[in-house]
Motif scaffolding. Sequence first.
Motif, short mmCIF file in Angstrom:
data_model
loop_
_atom_site.label_atom_id
_atom_site.label_comp_id
_atom_site.label_asym_id
_atom_site.label_seq_id
_atom_site.Cartn_x
_atom_site.Cartn_y
_atom_site.Cartn_z
N VAL A 295 0.83 -1.21 0.00
CA VAL A 295 0.00 0.00 0.00
C VAL A 295 0.86 1.26 0.00
O VAL A 295 0.51 2.27 -0.61
CB VAL A 295 -0.97 -0.02 1.21
N SER A 298 2.29 1.86 -3.53
CA SER A 298 1.24 2.45 -4.38
C SER A 298 1.07 3.94 -4.07
O SER A 298 0.96 4.77 -4.99
CB SER A 298 -0.10 1.73 -4.14
N MET A 401 0.09 -2.59 -9.50
CA MET A 401 -1.23 -3.00 -9.01
C MET A 401 -1.79 -4.18 -9.78
O MET A 401 -2.73 -4.84 -9.31
CB MET A 401 -2.21 -1.83 -9.08
N TRP A 412 -3.72 -6.67 -6.89
CA TRP A 412 -4.57 -5.55 -6.49
C TRP A 412 -4.72 -5.49 -4.97
O TRP A 412 -4.60 -4.42 -4.37
CB TRP A 412 -5.94 -5.68 -7.15
N ARG A 413 -4.96 -6.64 -4.35
CA ARG A 413 -5.15 -6.67 -2.90
C ARG A 413 -3.85 -6.32 -2.16
O ARG A 413 -3.88 -5.61 -1.17
CB ARG A 413 -5.66 -8.05 -2.47
N THR A 416 -3.08 -2.60 -2.35
CA THR A 416 -3.99 -1.76 -1.57
C THR A 416 -3.99 -2.13 -0.09
O THR A 416 -4.86 -1.69 0.67
CB THR A 416 -5.42 -1.86 -2.13
N ARG A 418 -4.47 -5.09 1.44
CA ARG A 418 -5.47 -6.04 1.91
C ARG A 418 -5.03 -7.49 1.77
O ARG A 418 -5.84 -8.40 1.98
CB ARG A 418 -6.79 -5.82 1.16
#
Length: 426
Positions: A295, A298, A401, A412-413, A416, A418
């Motif tokens: 995260v 990003s 990502m 993606w997770r 971010t 997660r």
Amino acid sequence: MKVFFALDRDRQRNLLLLFGSGLLFWLSITSLLPVLPAYVQYVSPGDMVLQGWGWNLFLSVESQVGLVMGCFALGLLVFRSPLGQLADRRGRKWAITIGAVVVGAAPLGYIYTESIPLLMALRAFHGISIAAFTTGYSALVVDLSPVQYRGQLLGYMSLVTPIGMSIGPAVGGYMSESGGYRLLFFVAAIAGFLALFLASWVQEDFQAPVGDRAFQSAPKGRFWQILKSRSLGIPAVVMLLVGLLFGTLTTFLPLYFRASGVDLNIGLFYTGAAIASFLVRLLTGTASDRYGRGVFISLSLACYGVSMILLAIAQTGVTFLGAAILEGCGGGILIPMAIALMSDRSYSHERGLVYAICIGGFDLGIALAGPGLGFLANSIGYRGLYGLASSFAWLALLVFMTQGGKNLLHSWRFATGRAKDCFAVK
């Protein structure tokens, strides 16, 4: 800082000496940032035409500046991998020592160099300093850090860069204005040799890899294995794109300031970026140990993208300072997070090579940005260059990502915050 005082005295002593050496190293490097493009213009004979067998190559002054500044990354590129392998085989201090020697010696060469080809060669030699010092420095910090506090200690120890960045350009600008280029080059050389002195007192408990690990540390095919792997190859691509952005920023920013006519000391741009970088490093290192690296990487790429957009449209000092703060946040988060990510995904006996390859993407980007985009400066202008630089950041974010994990969903997770890093070495 509680984690630092929880370490044993030997580790505290070594980290403090290493921090002081790193601070002087970056002071030497960054003191030249706002001055060297102007120095290249000073020694340049003007626009040149290179002639060959049936071809003519026009080199504007801007192109010459780009070539000279880009050669710095050429030294980085060529020597990063061999020096990374040296750090794995002979110890981190060998790489640190080589970097400190070069950073002290190179500024002395500028005093007697007043031709573009010689400046290009000297800049390439100067680039070896970062290839050696930063690889050895990062690997030794990780070696000295408990695994559970790796991100936090890397964040603290990487503060040498923003602190040096905040002091160095101001010192460089003052020295060149008050005493001329020669005084500045002498001061940069002294800082480099003082970095060498402090580094010589660092005690390293290094054991050369033996048996299978000695073979694994640098087999002929290992370079391409790392580069092709999803776990380390994708970070290398991200760093390449950020290197293109950063190379554009550092090469043309002094000339852009001069051409824009904005009433703002360029040193304030570097200082603003450095302060922002300093502050975010204090916070994100500890947080990344808890929430993961993805995260924050990003977030850093988004900061870079917005920063370059602001530079492309900037017409006031406030906008320039806003761009500086966001650029500082981007760099302050990305570099320690990328190093922590690579540390998580590699074994200790191969970290020098892994750092060399992944950070080598950053070096390649810088090497390509100066000479490659220098030819575009006349056609699209400086604002166009920074608009292009912004696209590099957004493309890097897209790659991370969608490709930074084992598949699209996991990427993606992870990006971010997660999902955990599936490539982390257990």
